[in-house]
Write an enzyme that holds these catalytic residues in place. Structure first.
Site: not given
Length: 348
Positions: A239-240
């Site tokens: 994620h991110n």
């Protein structure tokens, strides 16, 4: 199907040298080619293999010499050969079945552009938009409020979670999962509590995502995959992450959350990258490397923990000398041990 070499040259807009009327029945690589086949030669190191090949013709570079057999000179022999293979074996980029299979479940609010193909047992959620000429194949799930661009191919059982955005000409192979929750937890009151996973995934144009690969959604903002990046089978992107343009991420690469990569980064098989790192432009990381620190642009890296390519080669060279060094140390130790008692008696 049988065609002439002249017709093959017209397919790829190449320069024919030799007898264009000779029939060709198939396209095969150099090692498998037989009489009646066309093959391809990418550069000079394969010329001897081409001369010895049983193939009747070849796609060759524009400066390639001739050897008595017909050749088709093109700037990119591999691309020309791929065109021939697709024509001979009728491999289209999308199925020719009915445009919308009756078993598909499509929410009434979904926008389907012209020439979209939706295969059996698919599901497309509320508010999603599918671009022109996109192929959604068997068992694909597209969540709510997704945007899918033009000429996209979603192979069987691809899953797009809610709010994902795919650019134009994206290819996602079977069982790829885009937009699942990131692996984010915080400890409180003796428990692992799930951190918010409220972002999405944005995939640029001309990206290819391999079978079984996963790209997790951002915590609040998007996880991004840059234009032209190619992701191999079984790659995991946390994620991110902000993956740059034209990266090559090979099989089983694992990238932890919040990693940023520049453009033209190459990670070989099973590279592992720790979270919150920055990797610069044109970095190449060798297979099985473990990355625990930022890497500046234009570096070749290798090893666990990762170091520069040249430093790793010195370490490997030193490691090869280790058995001899240990043998020498043992001889010196044995000599010291054998001399020590005698010296003790003399001193007495």
């Amino acid at each position: 199907m049988t065609v002439t070499i002249q017709e093959l040259a017209e397919w790829v807009r190449g320069e024919l040298v030799g007898d264009g009327g000779q029939p060709i029945a198939d396209a095969r690589p150099l090692t498998d080619a037989r009489p009646g086949d066309i093959t391809f030669v990418e550069d000079a190191k394969y010329y001897s293999a081409w001369h010895a090949s049983a193939a009747s013709a070849a796609f060759v570079p524009t400066d390639a010499p001739v050897n008595g057999k017909p050749v088709i000179r093109v700037p990119d022999p591999l691309a020309a050969f791929a065109v021939a293979v697709q024509r001979f074996h009728a491999r289209g980029s999308a199925p020719t079945a009915a445009r919308i299979d009756p078993t598909a479940r499509i929410h009434p609010s979904v926008f389907l552009a012209p020439d979209v193909t939706v295969g059996p047992f698919t599901a497309i959620g509320e508010g999603s938009r599918i671009g022109p000429r996109t192929s959604i194949q068997t068992g694909v799930v597209v969540g709510r409020n997704c945007t899918v661009g033009e000429d996209v191919i979603l192979h069987p059982h691809v899953v797009l979670y809610d709010d994902c955005v795919l650019g134009n000409r994206v290819i996602a192979h079977a069982h790829a999962v885009i937009g699942a929750d990131g692996f984010g937890y915080r400890s409180a009151t003796g428990k692992h509590l799930k951190a918010p996973q409220l972002g999405n995934v944005e995939v640029g144009d001309d990206v290819e995502i391999g079978a079984g690969a996963t790209v997790d959604r951002g915590t609040f903002g998007p996880t991004r995959i840059g234009d032209g990046t190619k992701i191999d089978n079984l790659v995991m992107i946390g994620h991110n992450c902000q993956i740059g343009r034209h990266n090559l991420l090979c099989s089983q690469v694992g990238i932890a959350g919040s990693v940023t990569t520049g453009d033209y980064v190459v990670m070989a098989g099973q590279v592992g990258v720790a979270d919150h790192l920055a990797i610069g432009d044109r970095v190449t990381i060798g297979a099985k490397a473990g990355v625990h620190t930022d890497i500046e642009s234009n570096n070749r890296m290798l090893g666990f923990p990762v170091t520069t390519y040249h430093e790793q080669l010195r370490m490997m060279a030193a490691l090869r000398k280790l058995p001899a060094a240990l043998a020498l140390l043992k001889r010196l130790t044995d000599r010291f041990d054998s001399e020590e008692p005698a010296e003790g008696k003399d001193a007495a």
